[in-house]
Design an enzyme around this catalytic site. Structure first.
Site, PDB file in Angstrom:
ATOM      1  N   LYS A  64       2.876  -1.096   4.305  1.00 33.36           N
ATOM      2  CA  LYS A  64       2.103   0.521   4.476  1.00 33.36           C
ATOM      3  C   LYS A  64       3.163   1.651   3.917  1.00 33.36           C
ATOM      4  CE  LYS A  64      -2.291  -0.271   7.014  1.00 33.36           C
ATOM      5  NZ  LYS A  64      -3.475  -0.142   5.468  1.00 33.36           N
ATOM      6  N   GLU A 111       0.686  -1.091   0.107  1.00 32.96           N
ATOM      7  CA  GLU A 111       0.244   0.338  -0.253  1.00 32.96           C
ATOM      8  C   GLU A 111       0.563   0.875  -0.125  1.00 32.96           C
ATOM      9  OE1 GLU A 111      -3.778  -0.364   2.608  1.00 32.96           O
ATOM     10  OE2 GLU A 111      -2.911  -2.048   3.613  1.00 32.96           O
ATOM     11  N   ASP A 115      -3.571  -7.658  10.310  1.00 36.99           N
ATOM     12  CA  ASP A 115      -4.271  -7.299   9.977  1.00 36.99           C
ATOM     13  C   ASP A 115      -4.600  -7.772   8.386  1.00 36.99           C
ATOM     14  OD1 ASP A 115      -6.089  -4.599   8.879  1.00 36.99           O
ATOM     15  OD2 ASP A 115      -3.576  -4.745   7.954  1.00 36.99           O
ATOM     16  N   HIS A 160      -6.096 -12.851   4.289  1.00 39.38           N
ATOM     17  CA  HIS A 160      -5.840 -12.704   2.706  1.00 39.38           C
ATOM     18  C   HIS A 160      -4.743 -12.985   2.331  1.00 39.38           C
ATOM     19  CE1 HIS A 160      -8.926  -9.456   3.645  1.00 39.38           C
ATOM     20  NE2 HIS A 160      -7.836  -8.977   4.421  1.00 39.38           N
TER      21      HIS A 160
END
Length: 326
Positions: A141, A27, A46, A51
């Site tokens: 991130k 990200e 997370d 995922h």
């Protein structure tokens, strides 16, 4: 009788022909307004244990006994059961954690937070198909790019040629990229790479006719299509595995000194392993020796020992030679 699926071809889709598998979920933005939630979870819980482990299990699973929700669920669960457990001696070649510069100043984030915003893992699946092939997973991130993709790096027939590469692009571009070797046209005997790139969502007609991700999930929920959703035993296995890795890393790193890294944003090089594992302005959540050891190990090691995992039909019994990660 099930139709033969190319993805389950035993002659190609295995460690003999596949050098590595690389799963990326990067990200370009930070935690934004989710600081309170994120600081209590981190990048691994997370993104990885849900995922990215689902992507891993779909890619690596054996051909299901039948393509029913139960058949798919059992095949995916078998992958999790065959994940090679890490221990204190292997954690440095298994896990890298990092934190982007400025994270501690985000709203609702603790000023002395040790929560990782970046994680890279090197995993092995101990079964006959995947023995010795590393599976690399990375997520983070503020990495300077936004992409979710799965890359399959095939073994080189000769060291002097580029590997064949299959990339399944998930977000933001949806499509398939294939790089393969061909003979240079003409009288030359040189081998050169050729590239084919299909973009699903680059076409306006495809954009109009393709439902959004949550639209498909809601439709599947209304239709009772369980194959779209993780079952509890899958969640429990993946959660315990990630929790165990984080605990091993915490013990190994001791005080978990914060180091700044001037390295550029890590790039996934299509050569079977990652180079430049650091992130620009990223705090590395390792001791100095631990951080350098992980980076060297990720670059250097390609195989590891372990018990071959044999899946029994009776799935209620624990597999021999396996142990829980609690």
């Amino acid at each position: 009788m099930l139709p033969k699926q190319p993805v389950f071809a035993k002659d190609v889709w295995n460690s003999r022909y596949i050098e590595s598998v690389q799963i990326s979920a990067l990200e370009d933005m930070g935690v934004e307004t989710r600081g309170g939630y994120y600081d209590a979870s981190g990048a691994l819980k997370d993104m990885v244990q849900n995922h990215l482990f689902q992507i891993l299990s779909i890619m690596a699973m054996e051909q299901p006994e039948d393509f029913s929700p139960k058949g798919l669920h059992d095949a995916q669960l078998d992958v999790f059961r065959c994940l090679q457990p890490a221990d204190a001696s292997s954690i440095e070649s298994t896990l890298v954690l990092g934190q982007y510069e400025g994270y501690r100043g985000e709203p609702l984030v603790k000023p002395d937070s040790q929560t990782e915003t970046y994680g890279a893992l090197r995993l092995f699946i101990d079964n006959q198909r995947w023995k010795g092939t590393p599976f690399y997973i990375r997520t983070g991130k503020k990495t300077g790019k936004r992409e979710i993709e799965l890359a399959v790096i095939f073994r080189r027939p000769y060291q002097e040629v580029e590997p064949n590469i299959l990339i399944i692009k998930i977000q933001p571009t949806e499509g398939v990229y294939l790089q393969f070797n061909i003979k240079r046209p003409g009288d030359s005997e040189d081998i050169i790479p050729a590239k084919m790139d299909f973009c699903q969502n680059c076409s306006l007609i495809h954009q109009l006719n393709t439902p959004e991700a949550y639209e498909r999930l809601i439709t599947a929920c209304m239709a009772g299509e369980r194959s779209w959703f993780s079952q509890w035993d899958q969640i429990e296995f993946s959660w315990n595995y990630i929790s165990h890795l984080k605990e091993l890393q915490r013990r190994k790193s001791g005080c978990r000194c914060i180091l700044t890294g001037p390295e550029p944003v890590d790039r996934l090089k299509r050569t079977g392993c990652w180079n430049n594992m650091g992130i620009a302005g990223c705090r590395c959540l390792q001791t100095a020796a631990g951080a350098s050891g992980v980076l060297d190990s990720f670059k250097r090691q390609q195989t590891t020992g372990g018990t071959i995992c044999t899946v029994k039909k009776n799935r209620k019994k624990r597999l021999p030679g396996r142990r829980p990660w609690r």
